[in-house]
Design a protein around this motif. Structure first.
Motif, PDB file in Angstrom:
ATOM      1  N   GLU A  98      -1.442  -3.054   7.491  1.00  0.00           N
ATOM      2  CA  GLU A  98      -1.407  -1.646   7.540  1.00  0.00           C
ATOM      3  C   GLU A  98      -2.712  -0.922   7.720  1.00  0.00           C
ATOM      4  O   GLU A  98      -3.067   0.027   8.044  1.00  0.00           O
ATOM      5  N   LEU A  99      -3.928  -1.867   7.231  1.00  0.00           N
ATOM      6  CA  LEU A  99      -5.182  -1.032   6.973  1.00  0.00           C
ATOM      7  C   LEU A  99      -5.712  -0.716   8.322  1.00  0.00           C
ATOM      8  O   LEU A  99      -6.351   0.654   8.403  1.00  0.00           O
ATOM      9  N   PRO A 100      -5.869  -1.575   9.371  1.00  0.00           N
ATOM     10  CA  PRO A 100      -6.299  -1.093  10.672  1.00  0.00           C
ATOM     11  C   PRO A 100      -5.766   0.141  11.118  1.00  0.00           C
ATOM     12  O   PRO A 100      -6.591   1.334  11.672  1.00  0.00           O
ATOM     13  N   ALA A 101      -4.641   0.709  11.112  1.00  0.00           N
ATOM     14  CA  ALA A 101      -3.756   1.691  11.351  1.00  0.00           C
ATOM     15  C   ALA A 101      -4.093   2.878  10.461  1.00  0.00           C
ATOM     16  O   ALA A 101      -4.486   4.143  10.936  1.00  0.00           O
ATOM     17  N   LEU A 102      -4.323   2.552   9.101  1.00  0.00           N
ATOM     18  CA  LEU A 102      -4.730   3.779   8.111  1.00  0.00           C
ATOM     19  C   LEU A 102      -6.174   4.347   8.699  1.00  0.00           C
ATOM     20  O   LEU A 102      -6.431   5.395   8.603  1.00  0.00           O
ATOM     21  N   ILE A 103      -6.997   3.326   8.995  1.00  0.00           N
ATOM     22  CA  ILE A 103      -8.532   3.578   9.382  1.00  0.00           C
ATOM     23  C   ILE A 103      -8.525   4.471  10.561  1.00  0.00           C
ATOM     24  O   ILE A 103      -9.131   5.461  10.753  1.00  0.00           O
ATOM     25  N   ALA A 104      -7.924   4.133  11.401  1.00  0.00           N
ATOM     26  CA  ALA A 104      -7.636   4.635  13.062  1.00  0.00           C
ATOM     27  C   ALA A 104      -7.214   5.948  12.927  1.00  0.00           C
ATOM     28  O   ALA A 104      -7.716   6.907  13.740  1.00  0.00           O
ATOM     29  N   ALA A 105      -6.256   6.333  12.079  1.00  0.00           N
ATOM     30  CA  ALA A 105      -5.808   7.541  12.010  1.00  0.00           C
ATOM     31  C   ALA A 105      -6.523   8.445  11.127  1.00  0.00           C
ATOM     32  O   ALA A 105      -6.388   9.561  11.375  1.00  0.00           O
ATOM     33  N   SER A 106      -7.430   7.969  10.559  1.00  0.00           N
ATOM     34  CA  SER A 106      -8.429   8.829   9.711  1.00  0.00           C
ATOM     35  C   SER A 106      -9.529   9.601  10.818  1.00  0.00           C
ATOM     36  O   SER A 106      -9.838   9.056  11.780  1.00  0.00           O
ATOM     37  N   SER A 107     -10.176  10.845  10.078  1.00  0.00           N
ATOM     38  CA  SER A 107     -11.170  11.243  11.006  1.00  0.00           C
ATOM     39  C   SER A 107     -12.538  11.076  10.358  1.00  0.00           C
ATOM     40  O   SER A 107     -13.656  11.599  10.672  1.00  0.00           O
ATOM     41  N   CYS A 108     -12.568   9.896   9.694  1.00  0.00           N
ATOM     42  CA  CYS A 108     -13.902   9.414   9.313  1.00  0.00           C
ATOM     43  C   CYS A 108     -14.877   8.900  10.369  1.00  0.00           C
ATOM     44  O   CYS A 108     -14.512   7.993  11.122  1.00  0.00           O
ATOM     45  N   GLY A 109     -16.157   9.060  10.295  1.00  0.00           N
ATOM     46  CA  GLY A 109     -17.221   8.795  11.190  1.00  0.00           C
ATOM     47  C   GLY A 109     -17.409   7.318  10.843  1.00  0.00           C
ATOM     48  O   GLY A 109     -18.022   6.589  11.695  1.00  0.00           O
ATOM     49  N   VAL A 155     -16.453   3.966   7.404  1.00  0.00           N
ATOM     50  CA  VAL A 155     -15.929   3.667   6.432  1.00  0.00           C
ATOM     51  C   VAL A 155     -16.726   2.555   5.692  1.00  0.00           C
ATOM     52  O   VAL A 155     -17.666   1.545   6.251  1.00  0.00           O
ATOM     53  N   ILE A 156     -16.609   2.562   4.244  1.00  0.00           N
ATOM     54  CA  ILE A 156     -17.083   1.586   3.538  1.00  0.00           C
ATOM     55  C   ILE A 156     -16.096   0.893   2.629  1.00  0.00           C
ATOM     56  O   ILE A 156     -15.118   1.265   2.214  1.00  0.00           O
ATOM     57  N   GLY A 157     -16.584  -0.404   2.469  1.00  0.00           N
ATOM     58  CA  GLY A 157     -15.686  -1.369   1.732  1.00  0.00           C
ATOM     59  C   GLY A 157     -15.981  -2.833   1.823  1.00  0.00           C
ATOM     60  O   GLY A 157     -17.072  -3.145   2.146  1.00  0.00           O
ATOM     61  N   THR A 158     -14.971  -3.681   1.282  1.00  0.00           N
ATOM     62  CA  THR A 158     -15.354  -5.050   1.229  1.00  0.00           C
ATOM     63  C   THR A 158     -15.323  -5.681   2.703  1.00  0.00           C
ATOM     64  O   THR A 158     -15.169  -5.020   3.585  1.00  0.00           O
ATOM     65  N   ALA A 159     -15.510  -7.100   2.910  1.00  0.00           N
ATOM     66  CA  ALA A 159     -15.717  -7.652   4.062  1.00  0.00           C
ATOM     67  C   ALA A 159     -14.389  -7.158   4.862  1.00  0.00           C
ATOM     68  O   ALA A 159     -14.478  -7.078   6.213  1.00  0.00           O
ATOM     69  N   PHE A 160     -13.303  -7.374   4.382  1.00  0.00           N
ATOM     70  CA  PHE A 160     -11.960  -7.268   4.999  1.00  0.00           C
ATOM     71  C   PHE A 160     -11.890  -6.018   5.452  1.00  0.00           C
ATOM     72  O   PHE A 160     -11.463  -5.638   6.686  1.00  0.00           O
ATOM     73  N   ALA A 161     -12.201  -5.025   4.757  1.00  0.00           N
ATOM     74  CA  ALA A 161     -12.230  -3.483   5.214  1.00  0.00           C
ATOM     75  C   ALA A 161     -13.068  -3.301   6.366  1.00  0.00           C
ATOM     76  O   ALA A 161     -12.923  -2.224   7.153  1.00  0.00           O
TER      77      ALA A 161
END
Length: 212
Positions: free
Chosen positions: A75-86, A88-94
């Motif tokens: 579900e993570l790629p869709a959550l990131i794509a739906a955000s308006s963030c310029g 994102v920061i996180g682990t290698a997987f993120a």
């Protein structure tokens, strides 16, 4: 282990794991870098958001910080794509998921000193486990070779330990007894009343068993 790996390993493996968690300063450095890519920065985390507060950083850098929390990797790629963030920061997987969603992704990594401290903590933990294991093996040997019959039960009244002398006295193998309710195995021992007692001062209990 850290991040989602920490939680996954805890679920899958039955051995101690020392967590490697990012500090506030690790987040701060990553947020400062990410602020160059837009007015909103996403912090990706597994199952729950970090317990740090970033209000002052938001005001200082003039950015909004959005927490993107996921429970399933799919579900993570869709959550990131739906955000308006310029960015994102996180682990290698993120970061991989962020890149797949077309976002700038910045790796959140621990300071070297934090990693070294965690390694030393894990070493101390392993040494303590080794000492406890040696104690356990020592007492296990003492119990196994004691000439007295020893039968130990847990709070639920189920047999957890039975030494060789107890096997001979009771005429039942340890394998047959282990995990079974002692009252069902030997009703003549009258253990129910003892097990119902609340924890208090140690008591000397003597039970005479004649194998009848």
């Amino acid at each position: 282990a850290g991040g989602s790996n920490l939680e996954i390993f805890r679920d899958l493996f039955d051995y101690p794991i020392v967590g490697l968690q990012p500090t506030y300063y690790d987040y701060m450095h990553a947020i400062i870098r990410a602020a160059a890519y837009g007015e909103e920065v996403g912090i990706v985390s597994y199952q729950e958001k970090p317990y740090y507060r970033f209000d002052e950083l938001e005001q200082l850098l003039g950015v909004r910080i959005r927490h993107i929390v996921y429970s399933e990797s799919t579900e993570l790629p869709a959550l990131i794509a739906a955000s308006s963030c310029g960015a994102v920061i996180g682990t290698a997987f993120a970061c991989d998921a962020g890149a797949a969603a077309g976002k700038t992704a910045l790796l959140l990594y621990n300071d070297v000193d934090e990693i070294v401290d965690t390694i030393y903590e894990a070493k101390r933990f392993a040494q303590e486990i080794g000492r406890e294991r040696n104690k356990s093996q020592f007492f296990s040997t003492v119990i196994d070779y004691s000439p007295s019959g020893i039968l130990a039960v847990n709070a639920a009244g189920r047999v957890v330990v039975c030494n060789q002398a107890a096997e001979k006295l009771l005429g039942v193998s340890a394998q047959q007894m282990r995990g079974k309710a002692v009252q069902a195995l030997f009703p003549q021992l009258r253990m129910e009343s003892f097990l119902r007692q609340e924890a208090g001062e140690p008591q000397d209990i003597v039970i005479e068993y004649r194998g009848e």
